[in-house]
Design a protein around this motif. Sequence first.
Motif, PDB file in Angstrom:
ATOM      1  N   LYS A  25       0.828  -1.189   0.000  1.00 46.84           N
ATOM      2  CA  LYS A  25       0.000   0.000   0.000  1.00 46.84           C
ATOM      3  C   LYS A  25       0.868   1.248   0.000  1.00 46.84           C
ATOM      4  O   LYS A  25       1.739   1.407   0.850  1.00 46.84           O
ATOM      5  CB  LYS A  25      -0.909   0.002   1.228  1.00 46.84           C
ATOM      6  N   PRO A  26       0.677   2.158  -0.950  1.00 50.82           N
ATOM      7  CA  PRO A  26       1.523   3.364  -1.029  1.00 50.82           C
ATOM      8  C   PRO A  26       1.348   4.250   0.198  1.00 50.82           C
ATOM      9  O   PRO A  26       0.330   4.210   0.886  1.00 50.82           O
ATOM     10  CB  PRO A  26       1.004   4.069  -2.291  1.00 50.82           C
ATOM     11  N   THR A  27       2.362   5.058   0.461  1.00 53.26           N
ATOM     12  CA  THR A  27       2.313   6.008   1.573  1.00 53.26           C
ATOM     13  C   THR A  27       2.470   7.422   1.035  1.00 53.26           C
ATOM     14  O   THR A  27       3.249   7.664   0.112  1.00 53.26           O
ATOM     15  CB  THR A  27       3.428   5.723   2.588  1.00 53.26           C
ATOM     16  N   PHE A  28       1.730   8.332   1.622  1.00 53.18           N
ATOM     17  CA  PHE A  28       1.776   9.741   1.215  1.00 53.18           C
ATOM     18  C   PHE A  28       2.390  10.553   2.347  1.00 53.18           C
ATOM     19  O   PHE A  28       2.045  10.349   3.518  1.00 53.18           O
ATOM     20  CB  PHE A  28       0.364  10.248   0.916  1.00 53.18           C
ATOM     21  N   GLU A  65       5.822   0.362  -3.347  1.00 53.73           N
ATOM     22  CA  GLU A  65       6.935  -0.574  -3.402  1.00 53.73           C
ATOM     23  C   GLU A  65       7.695  -0.456  -4.721  1.00 53.73           C
ATOM     24  O   GLU A  65       8.920  -0.571  -4.756  1.00 53.73           O
ATOM     25  CB  GLU A  65       6.437  -2.004  -3.234  1.00 53.73           C
ATOM     26  N   LYS A  66       6.971  -0.175  -5.812  1.00 52.13           N
ATOM     27  CA  LYS A  66       7.607  -0.164  -7.126  1.00 52.13           C
ATOM     28  C   LYS A  66       7.650   1.209  -7.777  1.00 52.13           C
ATOM     29  O   LYS A  66       8.429   1.424  -8.710  1.00 52.13           O
ATOM     30  CB  LYS A  66       6.877  -1.123  -8.076  1.00 52.13           C
ATOM     31  N   SER A  67       6.825   2.143  -7.321  1.00 52.85           N
ATOM     32  CA  SER A  67       6.755   3.426  -8.015  1.00 52.85           C
ATOM     33  C   SER A  67       6.335   4.533  -7.063  1.00 52.85           C
ATOM     34  O   SER A  67       5.885   4.286  -5.939  1.00 52.85           O
ATOM     35  CB  SER A  67       5.765   3.350  -9.184  1.00 52.85           C
ATOM     36  N   GLY A  68       6.476   5.774  -7.540  1.00 51.66           N
ATOM     37  CA  GLY A  68       6.082   6.912  -6.733  1.00 51.66           C
ATOM     38  C   GLY A  68       6.326   8.211  -7.456  1.00 51.66           C
ATOM     39  O   GLY A  68       6.698   8.234  -8.635  1.00 51.66           O
ATOM     40  N   PHE A  69       6.102   9.328  -6.745  1.00 54.06           N
ATOM     41  CA  PHE A  69       6.366  10.635  -7.336  1.00 54.06           C
ATOM     42  C   PHE A  69       6.794  11.610  -6.251  1.00 54.06           C
ATOM     43  O   PHE A  69       6.572  11.394  -5.060  1.00 54.06           O
ATOM     44  CB  PHE A  69       5.140  11.177  -8.088  1.00 54.06           C
ATOM     45  N   VAL A  70       7.394  12.710  -6.678  1.00 54.20           N
ATOM     46  CA  VAL A  70       7.764  13.815  -5.800  1.00 54.20           C
ATOM     47  C   VAL A  70       7.315  15.107  -6.464  1.00 54.20           C
ATOM     48  O   VAL A  70       7.600  15.344  -7.648  1.00 54.20           O
ATOM     49  CB  VAL A  70       9.280  13.860  -5.534  1.00 54.20           C
ATOM     50  N   ALA A  71       6.590  15.942  -5.724  1.00 55.80           N
ATOM     51  CA  ALA A  71       6.191  17.275  -6.174  1.00 55.80           C
ATOM     52  C   ALA A  71       6.723  18.273  -5.150  1.00 55.80           C
ATOM     53  O   ALA A  71       6.255  18.310  -4.016  1.00 55.80           O
ATOM     54  CB  ALA A  71       4.680  17.378  -6.303  1.00 55.80           C
ATOM     55  N   LEU A  99       5.598  17.222  -1.518  1.00 58.33           N
ATOM     56  CA  LEU A  99       4.619  16.148  -1.466  1.00 58.33           C
ATOM     57  C   LEU A  99       5.231  14.912  -2.118  1.00 58.33           C
ATOM     58  O   LEU A  99       5.790  14.999  -3.214  1.00 58.33           O
ATOM     59  CB  LEU A  99       3.339  16.529  -2.212  1.00 58.33           C
ATOM     60  N   SER A 100       5.116  13.778  -1.447  1.00 59.80           N
ATOM     61  CA  SER A 100       5.656  12.546  -2.030  1.00 59.80           C
ATOM     62  C   SER A 100       4.696  11.392  -1.821  1.00 59.80           C
ATOM     63  O   SER A 100       3.998  11.318  -0.804  1.00 59.80           O
ATOM     64  CB  SER A 100       7.027  12.216  -1.434  1.00 59.80           C
ATOM     65  N   TYR A 101       4.672  10.507  -2.791  1.00 58.98           N
ATOM     66  CA  TYR A 101       3.807   9.332  -2.771  1.00 58.98           C
ATOM     67  C   TYR A 101       4.670   8.141  -3.130  1.00 58.98           C
ATOM     68  O   TYR A 101       5.266   8.097  -4.207  1.00 58.98           O
ATOM     69  CB  TYR A 101       2.673   9.518  -3.790  1.00 58.98           C
ATOM     70  N   GLU A 102       4.781   7.201  -2.226  1.00 56.37           N
ATOM     71  CA  GLU A 102       5.745   6.120  -2.404  1.00 56.37           C
ATOM     72  C   GLU A 102       5.085   4.757  -2.251  1.00 56.37           C
ATOM     73  O   GLU A 102       4.464   4.458  -1.240  1.00 56.37           O
ATOM     74  CB  GLU A 102       6.885   6.252  -1.387  1.00 56.37           C
TER      75      GLU A 102
END
Length: 341
Positions: free
Chosen positions: A29-32, A73-79, A68-71
């Motif tokens: 489950k991604p984390t924000f 296990e395999k992918s994510g982003f940084v704003a 802001l970051s969303y992470e």
Amino acid sequence: MKKLKFITYFLSFITCFALSAQEEETEEKPTFSVAGSIDTYFRSADYAPGTSFANLPGFSLGMANVILSYEGEKSGFVADFVYGPRGVEAVFNSNGSSNIVNQLYAYLNVSDNFTLTLGNWNTFLGYEVISPTANFNYSTSYMFSYGPFSHTGIKADFTLSEKTSLMLGIMNQTDFTEGNFDSEGSLGGIIFDKYMYGAQLGISGQYLNLLAGDGYTQIDFTGGFDLSESFFLGINATSADIDGVGKFSGVALYPQYAFSESFSLGLRGEIFNDDTGILDDVGGVDQDNTSFTITGSYTSGNLTIKPEIRVDSGSGVFYQTGLTEFDDNLASFVLAAIYAF
């Protein structure tokens, strides 16, 4: 045409590598998360050396920074967004709504040893960075100020071993955030390649960096050593060559000593050489600088207070000290407050 083929081959290679390296696993489950900082300062001198940030007189503002970051296990982003005088300088080549975007990228962890990143990220060259939370000194060096701030493109990061890493990237012209609009590669009479190429080799915490395009080449070394539990020595050296225009180079040492968990003292000693005067705002003469910056760092919780004394001296009379007055040296005191969250 050769350049276009190279870019196509590079993109095809990393895409195929990504597809072959992926494993059929269920993502966690991604984390924000939200992080960032604010900074403000007082400068005693009306005029500052020709470096970026912390150069306004009296009581002044730095910037508000929200990341802001969303992470997963395999992918994510940084704003990463910035607002304020420091932020304006950091994104000086951005236009419209993107003039508050410091970083904006998405990434894919293809495997434990391979990550692909697409978007805009802060430069991989140099010892110092845009955010004051990651720099020991509050004012910045000449090498940082006249090198790249950010890149927009695609990069591949490889972990080759426990102590060795490699980064390869293709990017727009340096500091152009939104796109590569100028197909001729001309900027202010300086001819650049349409695309820039970057590489970084890391070995045991020491990094050799290369940024190159048609007409521009910069080689940079960044590293540091823990000489004891309390004493750290950072190192940065760089050399840049713009064909037909000029060269600049420099070296800096960053010794830092922790007297306690809450107070440290650090020095930046920098020698910066402008071989042709391209960086001089006064009269086109060679601009060679020696700069010594002593910074204290007192931390209480998330708040850091930094008193700083800086003395710059040069090979010519090019430091502005009045409306029409110039000198070959300049001294100033800065008191900064940085709150990170």
